[in-house]
Design an enzyme around this catalytic site. Structure first.
Site, PDB file in Angstrom:
ATOM      1  N   THR A 131       0.907  -1.280  -0.170  1.00 40.88           N
ATOM      2  CA  THR A 131      -0.027  -0.004  -0.091  1.00 40.88           C
ATOM      3  C   THR A 131       0.755   1.204  -0.027  1.00 40.88           C
ATOM      4  O   THR A 131       1.894   1.394   0.550  1.00 40.88           O
ATOM      5  CB  THR A 131      -0.814  -0.188   1.264  1.00 40.88           C
ATOM      6  OG1 THR A 131      -1.462   1.366   1.660  1.00 40.88           O
ATOM      7  CG2 THR A 131      -0.328  -0.322   2.570  1.00 40.88           C
ATOM      8  N   ASP A 132       0.110   2.462  -0.401  1.00 40.10           N
ATOM      9  CA  ASP A 132       0.985   3.595  -0.502  1.00 40.10           C
ATOM     10  C   ASP A 132       1.292   4.159   0.880  1.00 40.10           C
ATOM     11  O   ASP A 132       1.772   5.176   1.367  1.00 40.10           O
ATOM     12  CB  ASP A 132       0.383   4.747  -1.439  1.00 40.10           C
ATOM     13  CG  ASP A 132      -1.226   4.892  -1.065  1.00 40.10           C
ATOM     14  OD1 ASP A 132      -1.571   4.518  -0.066  1.00 40.10           O
ATOM     15  OD2 ASP A 132      -1.759   5.926  -1.638  1.00 40.10           O
ATOM     16  N   GLU A 133       0.345   3.390   1.879  1.00 44.71           N
ATOM     17  CA  GLU A 133       0.475   4.113   3.108  1.00 44.71           C
ATOM     18  C   GLU A 133       1.791   3.688   3.893  1.00 44.71           C
ATOM     19  O   GLU A 133       1.950   4.414   4.964  1.00 44.71           O
ATOM     20  CB  GLU A 133      -0.452   3.574   4.075  1.00 44.71           C
ATOM     21  CG  GLU A 133      -1.830   3.501   3.615  1.00 44.71           C
ATOM     22  CD  GLU A 133      -3.198   3.636   4.314  1.00 44.71           C
ATOM     23  OE1 GLU A 133      -3.214   3.743   5.405  1.00 44.71           O
ATOM     24  OE2 GLU A 133      -4.420   3.337   3.865  1.00 44.71           O
ATOM     25  N   TYR A 156      -1.452  -0.252  11.141  1.00 46.68           N
ATOM     26  CA  TYR A 156      -1.837  -0.901   9.767  1.00 46.68           C
ATOM     27  C   TYR A 156      -0.459  -0.771   9.011  1.00 46.68           C
ATOM     28  O   TYR A 156      -0.111  -1.728   8.426  1.00 46.68           O
ATOM     29  CB  TYR A 156      -3.061  -0.361   9.219  1.00 46.68           C
ATOM     30  CG  TYR A 156      -3.267  -0.683   7.821  1.00 46.68           C
ATOM     31  CD1 TYR A 156      -3.287  -2.035   7.292  1.00 46.68           C
ATOM     32  CD2 TYR A 156      -3.104   0.265   6.911  1.00 46.68           C
ATOM     33  CE1 TYR A 156      -3.257  -2.620   6.011  1.00 46.68           C
ATOM     34  CE2 TYR A 156      -3.171  -0.075   5.554  1.00 46.68           C
ATOM     35  CZ  TYR A 156      -3.122  -1.301   5.051  1.00 46.68           C
ATOM     36  OH  TYR A 156      -3.199  -1.781   3.809  1.00 46.68           O
ATOM     37  N   LYS A 160       2.263  -3.196   7.333  1.00 50.24           N
ATOM     38  CA  LYS A 160       2.789  -3.276   5.909  1.00 50.24           C
ATOM     39  C   LYS A 160       4.093  -3.169   5.505  1.00 50.24           C
ATOM     40  O   LYS A 160       4.588  -3.799   4.711  1.00 50.24           O
ATOM     41  CB  LYS A 160       1.549  -2.510   5.092  1.00 50.24           C
ATOM     42  CG  LYS A 160       0.230  -3.145   5.268  1.00 50.24           C
ATOM     43  CD  LYS A 160      -0.081  -4.357   4.698  1.00 50.24           C
ATOM     44  CE  LYS A 160      -0.201  -4.421   3.076  1.00 50.24           C
ATOM     45  NZ  LYS A 160      -0.626  -6.048   2.592  1.00 50.24           N
TER      46      LYS A 160
HETATM   47  P1  TYD Z   1     -10.330   4.570   4.277  1.00 43.54           P
HETATM   48  O1  TYD Z   1     -11.177   4.057   3.093  1.00 43.54           O
HETATM   49  O2  TYD Z   1     -10.509   4.018   5.510  1.00 43.54           O
HETATM   50  O3  TYD Z   1      -8.823   4.272   3.393  1.00 43.54           O
HETATM   51  P2  TYD Z   1      -7.366   4.780   4.362  1.00 43.54           P
HETATM   52  O4  TYD Z   1      -7.343   5.288   5.757  1.00 43.54           O
HETATM   53  O5  TYD Z   1      -6.700   3.475   4.224  1.00 43.54           O
HETATM   54  O6  TYD Z   1      -6.802   5.849   3.398  1.00 43.54           O
HETATM   55  O7  TYD Z   1     -10.299   5.997   4.248  1.00 43.54           O
HETATM   56  C1  TYD Z   1     -10.214   6.725   3.126  1.00 43.54           C
HETATM   57  C2  TYD Z   1     -10.156   8.260   3.495  1.00 43.54           C
HETATM   58  O8  TYD Z   1     -11.509   8.613   3.951  1.00 43.54           O
HETATM   59  C3  TYD Z   1      -8.926   8.626   4.761  1.00 43.54           C
HETATM   60  O9  TYD Z   1      -8.613   9.776   4.566  1.00 43.54           O
HETATM   61  C4  TYD Z   1     -10.074   8.372   6.039  1.00 43.54           C
HETATM   62  C5  TYD Z   1     -11.295   9.132   5.433  1.00 43.54           C
HETATM   63  N1  TYD Z   1     -12.584   8.485   5.948  1.00 43.54           N
HETATM   64  C6  TYD Z   1     -13.607   9.314   6.630  1.00 43.54           C
HETATM   65  O10 TYD Z   1     -13.300  10.712   6.469  1.00 43.54           O
HETATM   66  N2  TYD Z   1     -14.457   9.042   7.007  1.00 43.54           N
HETATM   67  C7  TYD Z   1     -14.903   7.570   7.458  1.00 43.54           C
HETATM   68  O11 TYD Z   1     -15.783   7.427   8.143  1.00 43.54           O
HETATM   69  C8  TYD Z   1     -13.812   6.723   6.961  1.00 43.54           C
HETATM   70  C9  TYD Z   1     -13.845   5.466   7.093  1.00 43.54           C
HETATM   71  C10 TYD Z   1     -12.698   7.276   6.337  1.00 43.54           C
END
Ligand code: TYD
Length: 357
Positions: A131-133, A156, A160
């Site tokens: 992942t890019d994270e 997380y 990774k």
């Molecule tokens: P997510 O799909 O959980 O992926 P990641 O955290 O791995 O990037 O979230 C995508 C983006 O959306 C992230 O910046 C967090 C934001 N987010 C919200 O604003 N509200 C939410 O309820 C969730 C789950 C994520």
């Protein structure tokens, strides 16, 4: 260096999960002569339903098991004459990793190392889906290259990054043939509704608020899962052993814009957006340079706006898939994660000592 030999017999770990199941569907369509064994623990996010319509395909079989169980992985590989392990299996939700981080280390770190051990014992190639994270928060004006330092900031992302380092170390130390892809925020069919895009889409369809963390100006490269799968295929067919490849559109939009597109696409009221308490340690921006994958002949089919709209439409057309999920364990998770946020108490949710689910 010459490309690796084309794989014919794949063990796809996490093949009942979101990206894994999309990949299995895509691979069997494009390579109908190959054999795919899905190896999956069938956790809350790994579901048989994600491969609906494919069960019965002569090239597909399922082994239910944990990637951290070495004997079981070895047995599955030996029985099926596997030549390539593709590792999608992971605990993948950042918010769950904040509530219960140990499950992430068990599966994502130890599980990946078990796969590497089996690959080493049996002389197999391994492709690891990352992942890019792992690159952490990327300041405006910069993009992560495959050689950029890893700087993970959530449990997380740290798990990774640790797995990526192990994959690299097995290549250097044991000469194991490996490749890694680092995908951007992926969206599309069969993504568990706890993730932002399916959560916002299904909430919009139910007329419920869309909980946008903080100011909603975090930037993400929303990439369609079809483009992600094609990127992995490109690396499997033309990638070089020991190399890492970024997969994304190379463009980012804010979460606010993502929510706006979801509501616009689904005909929902823009007033459903609620700014709620932010995620602890929330990375502001992920942005990758994807030129290395482009140099292998791959191009993203669509940018982040179209990826979001296409994905949202799938949830509108496939209530049969998500309605039962939202009725189950998801409800207690949703309460734990969002009740305090949606009622205006800005505290952090209480830790879950039972693990990731
Ligand atoms: P997510 O799909 O959980 O992926 P990641 O955290 O791995 O990037 O979230 C995508 C983006 O959306 C992230 O910046 C967090 C934001 N987010 C919200 O604003 N509200 C939410 O309820 C969730 C789950 C994520």
């Amino acid at each position: 260096m010459p490309a690796l030999p084309s794989p014919r017999r794949l063990l796809v770990t996490g093949g009942c999960g979101f990206i894994g199941s999309n990949f299995v569907r895509f691979w069997l369509h494009r390579h109908p002569e190959s054999r795919v064994v899905v190896y999956d623990r069938l956790t809350y996010a790994g579901r048989r339903e994600n491969l609906t319509g494919l069960w019965g395909h002569p090239g597909l079989s399922l082994v239910v098991g944990d990637i951290a169980d070495q004997a079981a992985v070895r047995g599955a590989c030996q029985e099926n004459g596997t030549d390539l392990i593709v590792n999608f299996a992971a605990e993948s939700h950042v918010d769950r990793s904040i509530l219960g981080p140990l499950a992430f280390t068990d599966t994502n770190v130890r599980g990946t190392q078990v796969l590497l051990e089996v690959a080493r014992e049996l002389g197999l190639r391994l492709h690891h889906v990352s992942t890019d994270e792992v690159y952490g928060d990327i300041p405006e004006g910069r993009r992560s290259e495959e050689t950029s330092p890893l700087s993970p900031r959530s449990p997380y992302a740290a798990s990774k990054a640790a797995a990526d380092h192990l994959v690299g170390a097995y290549h250097v130390t044991y000469g194991l043939p490996v490749t890694i892809t680092r995908g951007a925020n992926t969206v599309g069919p069969y993504q568990h509704p706890e993730k932002a895009l399916p959560l916002f889409s299904t909430n919009a369809l139910l007329g419920e608020p869309l909980p946008l963390y903080g100011d909603g100006l975090q930037r993400r490269d929303y990439t369609h899962v079809g483009d992600h799968c094609r990127g992995i295929e490109t690396v499997l067919l033309r990638g070089e052993s020991g190399q890492v490849y970024n997969v994304g559109t190379g463009e980012e939009i804010t979460n606010r814009e993502m929510a706006r597109i979801v509501l616009e696409t689904l005909g929902g009221n823009q007033g459903l957006v609620r700014h709620v308490a932010d995620r602890p340690g929330h990375d502001r921006r992920y942005a990758m340079n994807v030129d290395k994958l482009r140099a292998l002949g791959w191009e993203p089919g669509c940018g982040p706006r179209e990826a979001v709209a296409r994905a949202a439409r799938w949830y509108a057309a496939n209530r049969w898939w998500w309605e039962p999920i939202r009725g189950g364990e998801f409800r207690s998770y949703y309460r734990r994660q969002y009740a305090h946020r949606l009622t205006g108490d800005a505290g952090v949710p209480s830790p879950d000592v039972s693990g990731g689910e």
